[in-house]
Design a protein around this motif. Structure first.
Motif, PDB file in Angstrom:
ATOM      1  N   GLU A  89       0.816  -1.215   0.000  1.00 16.53           N
ATOM      2  CA  GLU A  89       0.000   0.000   0.000  1.00 16.53           C
ATOM      3  C   GLU A  89       0.851   1.267   0.000  1.00 16.53           C
ATOM      4  N   ASP A  90       2.090   1.153   0.478  1.00 18.56           N
ATOM      5  CA  ASP A  90       2.957   2.333   0.529  1.00 18.56           C
ATOM      6  C   ASP A  90       3.261   2.883  -0.857  1.00 18.56           C
ATOM      7  N   GLN A  91       3.131   2.035  -1.902  1.00 17.52           N
ATOM      8  CA  GLN A  91       3.405   2.506  -3.267  1.00 17.52           C
ATOM      9  C   GLN A  91       2.456   3.644  -3.658  1.00 17.52           C
ATOM     10  N   PHE A  92       1.272   3.695  -3.051  1.00 19.26           N
ATOM     11  CA  PHE A  92       0.308   4.746  -3.369  1.00 19.26           C
ATOM     12  C   PHE A  92       0.579   6.025  -2.578  1.00 19.26           C
ATOM     13  N   LEU A  93       1.484   5.936  -1.604  1.00 18.84           N
ATOM     14  CA  LEU A  93       1.761   7.070  -0.721  1.00 18.84           C
ATOM     15  C   LEU A  93       3.152   7.636  -0.972  1.00 18.84           C
ATOM     16  N   ARG A  94       3.597   7.535  -2.214  1.00 18.23           N
ATOM     17  CA  ARG A  94       4.910   8.038  -2.615  1.00 18.23           C
ATOM     18  C   ARG A  94       4.749   9.128  -3.673  1.00 18.23           C
ATOM     19  N   ASP A  95       5.677  10.090  -3.661  1.00 22.90           N
ATOM     20  CA  ASP A  95       5.642  11.142  -4.675  1.00 22.90           C
ATOM     21  C   ASP A  95       6.200  10.608  -5.995  1.00 22.90           C
ATOM     22  N   PRO A  96       6.192  11.398  -7.061  1.00 20.65           N
ATOM     23  CA  PRO A  96       6.675  10.901  -8.365  1.00 20.65           C
ATOM     24  C   PRO A  96       8.132  10.439  -8.354  1.00 20.65           C
ATOM     25  N   PHE A  97       8.910  10.822  -7.352  1.00 18.52           N
ATOM     26  CA  PHE A  97      10.306  10.394  -7.247  1.00 18.52           C
ATOM     27  C   PHE A  97      10.463   9.128  -6.401  1.00 18.52           C
ATOM     28  N   GLY A  98       9.347   8.604  -5.883  1.00 18.71           N
ATOM     29  CA  GLY A  98       9.399   7.379  -5.097  1.00 18.71           C
ATOM     30  C   GLY A  98       9.587   7.589  -3.608  1.00 18.71           C
ATOM     31  N   THR A  99       9.591   8.843  -3.159  1.00 21.11           N
ATOM     32  CA  THR A  99       9.779   9.142  -1.737  1.00 21.11           C
ATOM     33  C   THR A  99       8.447   9.025  -1.003  1.00 21.11           C
ATOM     34  N   PRO A 100       8.396   8.242   0.084  1.00 21.86           N
ATOM     35  CA  PRO A 100       7.123   8.094   0.805  1.00 21.86           C
ATOM     36  C   PRO A 100       6.729   9.362   1.544  1.00 21.86           C
ATOM     37  N   ILE A 101       5.443   9.520   1.776  1.00 23.02           N
ATOM     38  CA  ILE A 101       4.930  10.652   2.544  1.00 23.02           C
ATOM     39  C   ILE A 101       5.585  10.668   3.924  1.00 23.02           C
TER      40      ILE A 101
ATOM     41  N   ASP B  59       4.318  12.482   6.632  1.00 21.28           N
ATOM     42  CA  ASP B  59       3.260  12.520   7.649  1.00 21.28           C
ATOM     43  C   ASP B  59       1.941  12.183   6.968  1.00 21.28           C
ATOM     44  N   VAL B  60       1.363  11.027   7.299  1.00 24.14           N
ATOM     45  CA  VAL B  60       0.138  10.583   6.621  1.00 24.14           C
ATOM     46  C   VAL B  60      -1.071  11.425   6.994  1.00 24.14           C
ATOM     47  N   ASP B  61      -0.953  12.275   8.017  1.00 26.15           N
ATOM     48  CA  ASP B  61      -2.058  13.162   8.387  1.00 26.15           C
ATOM     49  C   ASP B  61      -1.922  14.558   7.774  1.00 26.15           C
ATOM     50  N   SER B  62      -0.856  14.788   7.004  1.00 28.35           N
ATOM     51  CA  SER B  62      -0.625  16.121   6.454  1.00 28.35           C
ATOM     52  C   SER B  62      -1.537  16.386   5.260  1.00 28.35           C
ATOM     53  N   ALA B  63      -1.801  17.680   5.016  1.00 29.59           N
ATOM     54  CA  ALA B  63      -2.647  18.073   3.884  1.00 29.59           C
ATOM     55  C   ALA B  63      -1.980  17.744   2.547  1.00 29.59           C
ATOM     56  N   GLU B  64      -0.653  17.575   2.572  1.00 28.58           N
ATOM     57  CA  GLU B  64       0.085  17.259   1.342  1.00 28.58           C
ATOM     58  C   GLU B  64      -0.468  16.030   0.640  1.00 28.58           C
ATOM     59  N   LEU B  65      -0.955  15.066   1.428  1.00 28.94           N
ATOM     60  CA  LEU B  65      -1.390  13.798   0.856  1.00 28.94           C
ATOM     61  C   LEU B  65      -2.573  13.978  -0.090  1.00 28.94           C
ATOM     62  N   SER B  66      -3.322  15.060   0.067  1.00 33.03           N
ATOM     63  CA  SER B  66      -4.461  15.308  -0.823  1.00 33.03           C
ATOM     64  C   SER B  66      -4.077  16.127  -2.049  1.00 33.03           C
ATOM     65  N   ASP B  67      -2.783  16.477  -2.162  1.00 31.30           N
ATOM     66  CA  ASP B  67      -2.286  17.223  -3.315  1.00 31.30           C
ATOM     67  C   ASP B  67      -1.985  16.229  -4.440  1.00 31.30           C
TER      68      ASP B  67
ATOM     69  N   SER C 160      -0.869  16.579  -7.346  1.00 32.06           N
ATOM     70  CA  SER C 160       0.383  16.771  -8.087  1.00 32.06           C
ATOM     71  C   SER C 160       1.562  16.129  -7.362  1.00 32.06           C
ATOM     72  N   LYS C 161       1.468  16.021  -6.057  1.00 24.18           N
ATOM     73  CA  LYS C 161       2.547  15.415  -5.268  1.00 24.18           C
ATOM     74  C   LYS C 161       2.315  13.929  -5.020  1.00 24.18           C
ATOM     75  N   TYR C 162       1.060  13.565  -4.764  1.00 26.18           N
ATOM     76  CA  TYR C 162       0.746  12.164  -4.444  1.00 26.18           C
ATOM     77  C   TYR C 162      -0.467  11.721  -5.269  1.00 26.18           C
ATOM     78  N   PRO C 163      -0.251  11.541  -6.572  1.00 28.48           N
ATOM     79  CA  PRO C 163      -1.377  11.248  -7.471  1.00 28.48           C
ATOM     80  C   PRO C 163      -2.062   9.916  -7.200  1.00 28.48           C
ATOM     81  N   LYS C 164      -1.363   8.977  -6.570  1.00 28.12           N
ATOM     82  CA  LYS C 164      -1.940   7.645  -6.353  1.00 28.12           C
ATOM     83  C   LYS C 164      -2.595   7.501  -4.984  1.00 28.12           C
ATOM     84  N   ALA C 165      -2.534   8.532  -4.156  1.00 25.05           N
ATOM     85  CA  ALA C 165      -3.020   8.427  -2.777  1.00 25.05           C
ATOM     86  C   ALA C 165      -4.462   7.905  -2.660  1.00 25.05           C
ATOM     87  N   PRO C 166      -5.383   8.291  -3.564  1.00 20.38           N
ATOM     88  CA  PRO C 166      -6.754   7.782  -3.425  1.00 20.38           C
ATOM     89  C   PRO C 166      -6.860   6.265  -3.549  1.00 20.38           C
ATOM     90  N   SER C 167      -5.838   5.633  -4.132  1.00 18.15           N
ATOM     91  CA  SER C 167      -5.870   4.170  -4.295  1.00 18.15           C
ATOM     92  C   SER C 167      -5.474   3.423  -3.035  1.00 18.15           C
TER      93      SER C 167
END
Length: 405
Positions: A206-218, A220-228, A230-237
């Protein structure tokens, strides 16, 4: 002594079982049941506070109001050097750390939590090697279910370097640990001596969906960034999120490869171990190979340099924590002790748990599998430390096969 095994060995591998809530264990279960249902299935669970009620730490380190007894800790261990993380300072994918004396950290704890500018500090004492520093104190007893621990067994018998994967954490309300999976993709267990924690888990993959386009994991999973997007396009999955609140005295079992993030809901002390054994050694091996592949890819444009293979191993050790040679040394140490066990030498883990014959056979079969994988890796013959080795992996594999026969 209690035998840790009474079953026939099963080497068919391991599948992570999907869960929506954490199983809670309130009454003693057999070691065999825990091994089959949780270790081999790579499934998390929470043990009730009854499993830690006899620990010395739960009486010595806790006030009558169930808060950390920092006066006792300072009085008895104040001169100890401890690693402290600043929860507000990001350092790569972790938190910035400094070394304090415990008495200095307790001074911070007792009210000096503001900087000269008036900013509130949130400092978290993490990864304190308490057992190594105070081997005769006996703050706790490792539960039977976690006693088949190759990782700490390996470090206990090493003479060249002192280390272990047994830790104490002390953190104020609001301190936290960023999103991560444990070292070497090990199992871990974490027991709250006092205080409460909130955990967020994602199962392997599941962590693959919580990585940015460079492969770096989020971070803080509670941060607003996760809903961006452009940064985390796979997060909804990512749909496997599981949350659990850990109460005082409870122990959480964290399986291999489960990414997680943890917050202290109250002032908290916890005891934590990382460990590997026959049930997850294949995960650790696969992660080691994956880590080497990433290193080789990162410096692929330098493959014409002298001893490129050796440089890759150096980087692997720096980023992963082990290279191929140390991983083999680890396997060899564990294997030789189990071969000795089959010839009649008693094998004790954590002072009171005896590794039985069936458990030894299980372990050796998993070691046989892992040694075969190591020998099948075509890169092995290009690593200098193996080329002139007298105690080659092929020799150890023959010893393991002979012992099993």
């Amino acid at each position: 002594m209690i035998d840790l095994a009474s079953w026939e060995p099963n080497t068919h591998g391991q599948n992570t079982e999907k869960i929506t809530t954490f199983p809670r264990i309130s009454e003693p279960i057999t070691y065999d049941y825990f091994f089959r249902e949780f270790l081999e299935k790579n499934k998390p669970c929470v043990f009730s506070n009854s499993f830690t009620k006899e620990w010395r730490a739960r009486s010595d380190w806790v006030t009558p109001s169930s808060t950390p007894d920092v006066h006792y800790l300072k009085q008895n261990f104040g001169e100890a050097e401890v690693p402290v993380a600043d929860c507000d300072q990001k350092h790569y994918d972790s938190q910035e750390k400094k070394t304090y004396k415990l008495e200095e950290y307790i001074e911070y704890w007792n009210g000096q939590r503001e900087t000269s500018s008036g900013r509130k500090q949130c400092l978290y004492l993490k990864d304190w090697h308490f057992v190594r520093a105070f081997p005769n104190y006996h703050a706790y007893t490792t539960p039977q279910y976690f006693a088949s621990d190759w990782l700490n067994e390996f470090w206990e018998v090493r003479e060249d370097i002192q280390d272990d994967y047994q830790f104490v954490y002390i953190g104020p309300k609001g301190s936290w640990t960023p999103f991560h999976a444990d070292v070497f993709r090990s199992y871990s267990w974490s027991a709250n001596v006092c205080g409460r924690k909130r955990w967020v888990f994602y199962p392997p993959g599941e962590d693959q969906f919580l990585r940015d386009p460079f492969g770096t994991p989020i971070y803080d999973v509670d941060s607003a960034e996760l809903s961006d997007a452009s940064k985390y396009p796979k997060a909804p999955s990512a749909i496997g999120r599981v949350e659990v609140i850990q109460e005082q005295g409870e122990t959480i079992f964290v399986p291999s490869g489960w990414h997680h993030q943890v917050w202290n809901l109250e002032d908290t002390i916890s005891i934590n171990h990382n460990w590997l054994n026959g049930a997850n050694i294949h995960i650790a091996w696969n992660f080691l190979v994956e880590s080497l592949n990433q290193v080789e890819y990162a410096i692929r444009d330098c493959n014409e340099m002298d001893d490129w293979v050796g440089q890759c191993q150096l980087l692997l050790r720096a980023t992963h924590g082990m290279d191929y040679h140390e991983f083999y040394t680890f396997l060899r140490t564990v294997a030789r002790r189990r071969i000795d066990c089959l010839t009649g030498k008693e094998l004790i883990s954590f002072g009171s748990w005896k590794i039985g014959k069936n458990h030894t056979i299980y372990d050796l079969k998993k070691l046989e599998w892992c040694l075969e994988k190591l020998l099948d890796d075509e890169r092995l013959d290009t690593i200098k430390s193996f080329s002139d080795m007298e105690d080659h992996p092929s020799q150890l594999l023959e010893e393991v096969i002979l012992a099993l026969s």
